[in-house]
Scaffold this active site. Structure first.
Site, PDB file in Angstrom:
ATOM      1  N   GLY A  47       0.811  -1.216   0.000  1.00 54.58           N
ATOM      2  CA  GLY A  47       0.000   0.000   0.000  1.00 54.58           C
ATOM      3  C   GLY A  47       0.840   1.259   0.000  1.00 54.58           C
ATOM      4  N   CYS A  48       1.906   1.248   0.779  1.00 53.77           N
ATOM      5  CA  CYS A  48       2.764   2.423   0.886  1.00 53.77           C
ATOM      6  C   CYS A  48       3.524   2.658  -0.422  1.00 53.77           C
ATOM      7  CB  CYS A  48       3.712   2.283   2.066  1.00 53.77           C
ATOM      8  SG  CYS A  48       2.806   2.182   3.634  1.00 53.77           S
TER       9      CYS A  48
END
Length: 158
Positions: A47-48
């Site tokens: 996600g990051c």
């Protein structure tokens, strides 16, 4: 316990953090400029990475509108260096290992993850104007599509 959330119109908390190269970066370094300050849980996670690459891919248009992007995580400089190199990230990544700046911005606390309440980094973005005042404090943002949503809020996709 969840930290108090910041509100639009309040001064952005001052900070000085080390970047991926160990250089100190302060919010004061950007006085007179608009800043997009975003907090993410961990370098090199799916996600990051999605979120960081989204900022990377939109950096020129954000910069053209006068915004400087800064990413903050609890990762050490070596992890930030690896993340920046792997993903060709072209904006400062700052290390906040003791979470002091996360706490100052209310970007650490209780959150829901897969239906469970956990304590951790709350994916958050703060838009700070030229005089150091918060214009858009955004909590619990989604990694995917966040920059497009942010651009709409900032009126950049007219």
């Amino acid at each position: 316990m969840t930290e108090a959330r910041l509100e639009a119109g309040t001064p952005a908390p001052a900070f000085t953090l080390a970047d991926k190269d160990g250089r100190h970066v302060s919010l004061a370094d950007y006085a007179g400029q608009k800043v997009v300050l975003y907090f993410y849980p961990a370098a090199s996670t799916p996600g990051c990475t999605t979120q960081a690459c989204d900022f990377r891919d939109n950096l020129n248009s954000l910069a053209a509108a006068g915004y400087q992007v800064l990413g903050v995580s609890k990762d050490q400089g070596s992890a930030l260096q690896k993340f920046a190199d792997e993903e060709n990230l072209n904006f400062p990544l700052l290390s906040d290992p003791d979470l002091a700046v996360h706490h100052a911005y209310g970007a650490y606390g209780e959150k829901s993850m897969y239906g469970k309440t956990v304590t951790g980094v709350i994916r958050s973005t703060f838009v700070i104007d030229e005089s150091g005042v918060l214009t858009h404090p955004l909590y619990n943002v989604k990694a995917t599509g966040h920059v497009a949503s942010l651009r709409k809020k900032l009126g950049l996709d007219a």
